[in-house]
Design a protein around this motif. Structure first.
Motif, PDB file in Angstrom:
ATOM      1  N   VAL A  10       0.837  -1.198   0.000  1.00 31.41           N
ATOM      2  CA  VAL A  10       0.000   0.000   0.000  1.00 31.41           C
ATOM      3  C   VAL A  10       0.874   1.250   0.000  1.00 31.41           C
ATOM      4  O   VAL A  10       1.739   1.402   0.862  1.00 31.41           O
ATOM      5  N   GLY A  11       0.653   2.118  -0.966  1.00 26.81           N
ATOM      6  CA  GLY A  11       1.320   3.416  -0.950  1.00 26.81           C
ATOM      7  C   GLY A  11       0.708   4.281   0.131  1.00 26.81           C
ATOM      8  O   GLY A  11      -0.508   4.510   0.137  1.00 26.81           O
ATOM      9  N   ILE A  25       2.434  -4.204   3.794  1.00 25.79           N
ATOM     10  CA  ILE A  25       3.667  -3.434   3.672  1.00 25.79           C
ATOM     11  C   ILE A  25       3.333  -2.044   3.153  1.00 25.79           C
ATOM     12  O   ILE A  25       2.711  -1.894   2.094  1.00 25.79           O
ATOM     13  N   GLY A  26       3.724  -1.029   3.897  1.00 25.04           N
ATOM     14  CA  GLY A  26       3.493   0.349   3.483  1.00 25.04           C
ATOM     15  C   GLY A  26       4.707   0.911   2.774  1.00 25.04           C
ATOM     16  O   GLY A  26       5.854   0.573   3.105  1.00 25.04           O
ATOM     17  N   VAL A  27       4.458   1.747   1.780  1.00 31.38           N
ATOM     18  CA  VAL A  27       5.550   2.401   1.059  1.00 31.38           C
ATOM     19  C   VAL A  27       5.294   3.903   1.062  1.00 31.38           C
ATOM     20  O   VAL A  27       4.283   4.368   0.534  1.00 31.38           O
ATOM     21  N   LEU A  28       6.189   4.643   1.702  1.00 30.55           N
ATOM     22  CA  LEU A  28       6.105   6.093   1.755  1.00 30.55           C
ATOM     23  C   LEU A  28       6.957   6.648   0.628  1.00 30.55           C
ATOM     24  O   LEU A  28       8.129   6.258   0.484  1.00 30.55           O
ATOM     25  N   MET A  29       6.397   7.552  -0.176  1.00 32.06           N
ATOM     26  CA  MET A  29       7.110   8.013  -1.368  1.00 32.06           C
ATOM     27  C   MET A  29       7.102   9.534  -1.483  1.00 32.06           C
ATOM     28  O   MET A  29       6.458  10.105  -2.372  1.00 32.06           O
ATOM     29  N   PRO A  30       7.810  10.220  -0.590  1.00 35.14           N
ATOM     30  CA  PRO A  30       7.874  11.681  -0.700  1.00 35.14           C
ATOM     31  C   PRO A  30       8.630  12.092  -1.966  1.00 35.14           C
ATOM     32  O   PRO A  30       9.421  11.314  -2.515  1.00 35.14           O
ATOM     33  N   GLN A  31       8.341  13.300  -2.410  1.00 36.57           N
ATOM     34  CA  GLN A  31       9.103  13.877  -3.522  1.00 36.57           C
ATOM     35  C   GLN A  31       9.911  15.022  -2.942  1.00 36.57           C
ATOM     36  O   GLN A  31       9.461  16.146  -2.855  1.00 36.57           O
ATOM     37  N   GLY A  58       1.348  -0.738  13.045  1.00 35.56           N
ATOM     38  CA  GLY A  58       2.461  -1.642  13.334  1.00 35.56           C
ATOM     39  C   GLY A  58       2.910  -2.439  12.130  1.00 35.56           C
ATOM     40  O   GLY A  58       3.335  -3.600  12.257  1.00 35.56           O
ATOM     41  N   ILE A  59       2.840  -1.826  10.942  1.00 32.05           N
ATOM     42  CA  ILE A  59       3.213  -2.544   9.724  1.00 32.05           C
ATOM     43  C   ILE A  59       4.626  -2.180   9.269  1.00 32.05           C
ATOM     44  O   ILE A  59       5.116  -1.075   9.526  1.00 32.05           O
TER      45      ILE A  59
END
Length: 243
Positions: A30-31, A55-61, A78-79
């Motif tokens: 998940v984004g 699973i989380g994905v953080l995608m700053p620019q 808690g992921i």
């Protein structure tokens, strides 16, 4: 009358069923933006699969002013999560386009979400994953998404639920109120969704579900956006030869 508890439970079962049929044992990727859509999607996946399979994905620019909200979400659930900064990728593409090709504002706005989706699939294919689409019905109705960007994914838990309905589900999931009530910002040009759209999600959601709206100018705007963006929700047209 919208029954948030019933819909929440049915959505959780739907996610479980999707994974049983389309990758038993796979992980949900998940984004995470820190907004309600990604927060609710991640929380539903945790309920359906357990936190060890989300699973989380953080995608700053570059610098993201509200990234603390994204961290709040992954810590609350808690992921496991990864941070992939897409600034160099976006700049690399834009700087590689020949000077004689004038880069449009739409190109600049829509390139980051398309790169983010590429990142999600890169992570997903490295962790035995399936990518969650986090778009909701309200956004999809007026085309407020990027084709092959946030509009892509392998499974879509929220696409038939309005913003108003999702807030009720978010509360039931026990998410922090800051995440459920966070003012939606497009993440593209820095404005709020409602500033860009010219009407509120509350007005849009009532119109979607009942057809009722007091302001005829807003009705015309919604109808125009809906008609112009239907192609995003349909399968790609393909030529079928008579063979």
């Amino acid at each position: 009358m919208f029954n948030a508890e019933k819909i929440k439970n049915e959505c959780i079962e739907w996610i479980r069923d999707f994974f049983e049929k389309n990758g038993s044992g796979c992980n949900a990727v998940v984004g995470i933006s820190g907004g309600k859509d990604s927060s609710i999607t991640a929380a539903l996946c945790v309920e359906a699969l357990g936190k060890d399979r989300v699973i989380g994905v953080l995608m700053p620019q570059g610098e993201q002013h509200d990234i603390d909200m994204a961290y709040m979400l992954v810590n609350h659930l808690g992921i496991k999560h990864y941070v992939v900064n897409i600034k160099d990728a976006v700049d690399g593409v834009l700087n590689s386009i020949p000077e004689e090709l004038a880069i449009s504002e739409q190109t600049r706005i829509n390139l980051p979400p398309r790169i983010r989706m590429s990142v999600l699939y890169a992570v997903s294919q490295s962790v035995n994953g399936r990518v969650a689409n986090t778009c909701n019905l309200s956004e999809d109705w007026v085309g407020y998404s990027t084709r092959y960007g946030d509009a892509a994914g392998d499974f879509s838990p929220l696409s038939h639920l309005t913003v108003t309905e999702l807030k009720e589900i978010g509360y039931l999931l026990g998410l922090p109120k800051e995440l459920v009530n966070k003012t939606p910002i497009d993440g593209l040009c820095g404005k709020t969704d409602e500033d860009n759209l010219g009407f509120t999600y509350a007005e849009l959601d009532i119109y979607i579900r009942t057809g009722e709206i007091a302001d005829m100018a807003k009705k015309e705007s919604i109808d125009k956006k809906h008609a112009a963006n239907l192609f995003k929700l349909r399968m790609m047209p393909s030529f079928e030869p008579d063979i």
